[in-house]
Design a protein around this motif. Structure first.
Motif, mmCIF file in Angstrom:
data_model
loop_
_atom_site.group_PDB
_atom_site.id
_atom_site.type_symbol
_atom_site.label_atom_id
_atom_site.label_comp_id
_atom_site.label_asym_id
_atom_site.label_seq_id
_atom_site.Cartn_x
_atom_site.Cartn_y
_atom_site.Cartn_z
ATOM 1 N N GLY A 1 21.504 8.025 3.341
ATOM 2 C CA GLY A 1 20.524 7.079 3.874
ATOM 3 C C GLY A 1 19.111 7.366 3.434
ATOM 4 O O GLY A 1 18.144 7.097 4.156
ATOM 5 N N SER B 1 15.596 6.968 1.822
ATOM 6 C CA SER B 1 14.697 5.867 1.472
ATOM 7 C C SER B 1 13.294 6.425 1.248
ATOM 8 O O SER B 1 12.853 7.304 1.979
ATOM 9 C CB SER B 1 14.666 4.802 2.570
ATOM 10 O OG SER B 1 14.139 5.333 3.781
ATOM 11 N N ASP C 1 9.164 5.287 0.093
ATOM 12 C CA ASP C 1 8.142 4.269 -0.144
ATOM 13 C C ASP C 1 6.864 4.987 -0.549
ATOM 14 O O ASP C 1 6.259 5.698 0.257
ATOM 15 C CB ASP C 1 7.915 3.438 1.121
ATOM 16 C CG ASP C 1 7.013 2.234 0.867
ATOM 17 O OD1 ASP C 1 6.385 2.184 -0.208
ATOM 18 O OD2 ASP C 1 6.936 1.357 1.744
ATOM 19 N N LYS D 1 9.743 1.871 -4.265
ATOM 20 C CA LYS D 1 10.726 1.955 -3.186
ATOM 21 C C LYS D 1 12.048 2.424 -3.777
ATOM 22 O O LYS D 1 12.571 1.812 -4.711
ATOM 23 C CB LYS D 1 10.892 0.602 -2.491
ATOM 24 C CG LYS D 1 9.616 0.105 -1.806
ATOM 25 C CD LYS D 1 9.849 -1.222 -1.104
ATOM 26 C CE LYS D 1 8.557 -1.772 -0.506
ATOM 27 N NZ LYS D 1 8.071 -0.915 0.596
ATOM 28 N N THR E 1 16.066 4.179 -2.856
ATOM 29 C CA THR E 1 17.117 4.484 -1.890
ATOM 30 C C THR E 1 18.187 5.294 -2.608
ATOM 31 O O THR E 1 18.323 5.231 -3.837
ATOM 32 C CB THR E 1 17.734 3.212 -1.304
ATOM 33 O OG1 THR E 1 18.237 2.399 -2.382
ATOM 34 C CG2 THR E 1 16.714 2.414 -0.521
ATOM 35 N N SER F 1 21.211 8.896 -2.274
ATOM 36 C CA SER F 1 21.828 10.036 -1.596
ATOM 37 C C SER F 1 21.710 11.263 -2.481
ATOM 38 O O SER F 1 21.584 11.157 -3.709
ATOM 39 C CB SER F 1 23.299 9.750 -1.283
ATOM 40 O OG SER F 1 24.023 9.485 -2.475
#
Length: 623
Positions: A259, A261, A263, A268, A270, A272
């Motif tokens: 999960g 993430s 910024d 941006k 995302t 693992s």
């Protein structure tokens, strides 16, 4: 009223007396000096390290019953140059009250203040922490069940094997009291510094954790990281926000992040991550996805000054998805990426501590003209620094390429570098219904870079090529060319090139050389028109300092033979050549070709019409 005041005062006196008696009783129940010796011996048996408490351990009663000492010093592992691994100037441990009456000491909340921790990996790969993790094992999570506070700590990480040194300053950690399998809150803040970088990081971490001390596992849920980035390279202080879930398995020696993430300045991401600590060296792997962002905007936010590109819209859009692994070797698999509409795929493998690189890269199209500087600095060339020590090899494929307004397709080449020598080739491509073959070698190991190029064109549509290169097609035909570029000495100023060319079944536009040769002096002030079809056109070029010398120029057409020589200014794209045209009837006419390469002007030389027999005096033989 007076009786109430007296009663209150009497009660307080009794309470104070009782507390004094209780304190005296408690302090008599525990032999702190004996406890110090027992603790030091237990640490020595468990870790092989010495624990030193040079000052006495004392009781404190505010804000709660505690033991306090300082400094506390844990020695380093044998063979490491720093005297201690951990030193804390103040340590305070809360004490449970009831077990004291049974002469048992059970600790409560722990406060560690002004701590310095030295983490070291030596050049031979030995480190000073692996043995401690093995000894602590699953019991690590059970040490601070009643809470932990670390204030104003400092951690020094020295990786002498990789030559990297990091510092964690002003480290503050807060763990709330917790029980197994029950969530509890935690927070962390610090400043990160790297000796090899002017950047600094200030992370603030918070979240909820669940501990299974029996299994030696910990899970962080809803972890949030706020990060301030600062340094001389940035034009302003940057801010990043990170979210994650983390699973730590101490017996399995691994960390899993899901999960994820990020910024940061419009970027941006995302994905693992997975960290494996079972081997001799940590191994990190993961998969990341970058949503569309502006590389130009990110560079501006980081204070990086990029050159002004020919296309203002270039470097405004990038999206990518890739996986990676980093351990004894580093691999990168670029599953897909889109840069300003161009699609990329590739793979890279890095071994031997970054000295050996193998890669492959494929693109569907690339408009290189968009990324060229709008105003290149005059007299300045970009030459790579010496690449000694780098072993690079890879393959590049580009389906469609545009460079200098020329359009190529099906480009395939190999790129290699070893011992300071960079080689590009063999290179093959399709262009204008023909083929390009070439090779380039750059020797950057010497006092100055030396560049050599060789290449050939076969069956290229000259009209289509010149239309894109010059904006007009002054001649047509099937072009064959061989070229070689090599410097007589080091540096870009010494670059020289030579080439030979041959065109078949073409035409010169804008001039009828046969008409000029036939009508001779009467055409000297008349701008030529029409076209000249030829069966072949050949010649040689020598290029130096931005100028081309044209020699051995021969044009053959039905009933016409043209020879000549001259020069060209490659920067200004202008021509100045003198031709000798043999017209039917045995007359030779001198014709000057001058002006813009795209639309050259053909004119007769004044009073220079000569007979064929006098041509030898002018040195204009067909050769």
């Amino acid at each position: 009223m007076k009786n109430s005041v007296k009663a209150l005062g009497l009660g307080l006196a009794v309470l104070a007396l009782s507390a004094s008696i209780l304190i005296a009783l408690l302090t008599s129940l525990v032999d702190l000096e004996a406890g110090k010796k027992q603790l030091a011996e237990a640490v020595r048996q468990a870790t092989g390290r010495d624990l030193d408490l040079p000052r006495e351990v004392s009781f404190t009663f505010f804000p709660r019953l505690s033991l306090e000492t300082g400094p506390l010093i844990l020695s380093n592992a044998k063979g490491f140059h720093k005297d201690f691994m951990l030193r804390a100037e103040k340590v305070r441990c809360g004490i449970r009250l009831l077990p004291l009456f049974n002469r048992q000491l059970e600790l409560g909340p722990v406060l560690v203040q002004d701590m310095t921790l030295n983490i070291t990996r030596e050049q031979d790969g030995r480190d000073n922490w692996t043995d401690l993790l093995k000894d602590l094992g699953p019991g690590l999570f059970g040490l601070f069940r009643d809470g932990l506070t670390i204030a104003k700590a400092r951690v020094l990480l020295d990786d002498n094997q990789a030559g990297r040194h990091y510092a964690i300053e002003d480290l503050n950690i807060e763990l709330a009291p917790h029980r197994d399998l029950e969530p509890f809150a935690f927070s962390l803040s610090c400043e990160l510094h790297n000796q090899l970088s002017t950047l600094g990081l200030i992370p603030r971490i918070r979240g909820r954790a669940i501990v299974d001390s029996g299994a030696g596992r910990c899970r962080i849920e809803d972890g949030r990281v706020e990060l301030d980035v600062w340094g001389s390279a940035l034009n302003r202080k940057a801010y990043a926000e990170l979210g994650l879930c983390l699973d730590l398995d101490v017996p399995g020696k691994n960390v899993r992040v899901s999960g994820l993430s990020l910024d940061f300045l419009g970027l941006k991401a995302t994905g693992s991550l997975y960290l494996d600590l079972t081997g001799k060296a940590p191994a990190l792997s993961g998969r990341l996805r970058l949503a569309e962002f502006s590389p130009k905007g990110l560079a501006a936010g980081l204070g990086l000054e990029l050159p002004t590109l020919a296309d203002p819209a270039a470097l405004n859009s990038l999206a990518a998805e890739f996986s990676f692994s980093a351990g004894r070797e580093t691999t990168l698999d670029l599953d897909k990426a889109v840069l300003d509409g161009s699609r990329l795929q590739g793979r890279a493998r890095i071994t031997d501590q970054g000295r050996e690189v193998r890669f492959s890269l494929a693109m569907d199209r690339l408009d290189l003209d968009r990324y060229l500087p709008r105003r290149p600095e005059a007299g300045r060339a970009c030459w790579p620094k010496p690449l000694n020590g780098l072993d690079l090899a890879g393959e590049i494929e580009i389906k469609d390429l545009k460079v200098k307004n020329l359009r190529l397709s099906e480009i395939k080449t190999e790129l290699s570098a070893s011992g300071g020598v960079v080689e590009l080739g063999p290179l093959s491509a399709r262009l204008y219904q023909g083929a390009l073959l070439g090779r380039m070698v750059l020797d950057a190991a010497g006092p100055g870079p030396a560049l050599c190029k060789s290449g050939s064109l076969r069956g290229v549509d000259a009209a289509a090529l010149l239309e894109d290169l010059l904006g007009a097609a002054p001649l047509s035909g099937s072009l064959h060319l061989r070229a070689r570029l090599c410097p007589p000495g080091p540096g870009p100023d010494g670059l020289k090139a030579s080439a030979s060319f041959f065109l078949r079944q073409g035409a010169l536009s804008g001039v009828d050389l046969a008409d000029l040769a036939l009508n001779g002096p009467g055409q000297k002030d008349k701008e030529a028109a029409g076209s000249t079809a030829f069966s072949e056109l050949s010649g040689s070029l020598d290029i130096a300092e931005g100028r081309a010398t044209i020699t051995g120029l021969v044009l053959r057409a039905p009933g016409l033979l043209v020879t000549g020589q001259g020069g060209a200014d490659l920067s200004a794209r202008t021509l100045d050549c003198l031709l000798t045209a043999d017209a039917p009837g045995g007359r030779a006419t001198l014709i000057r070709v001058s002006g813009d390469m795209a639309r050259p002007k053909y004119s007769l030389e004044p009073d220079r019409g000569v007979s064929l027999g006098n041509r030898a005096l002018l040195g204009q033989g067909p050769g």
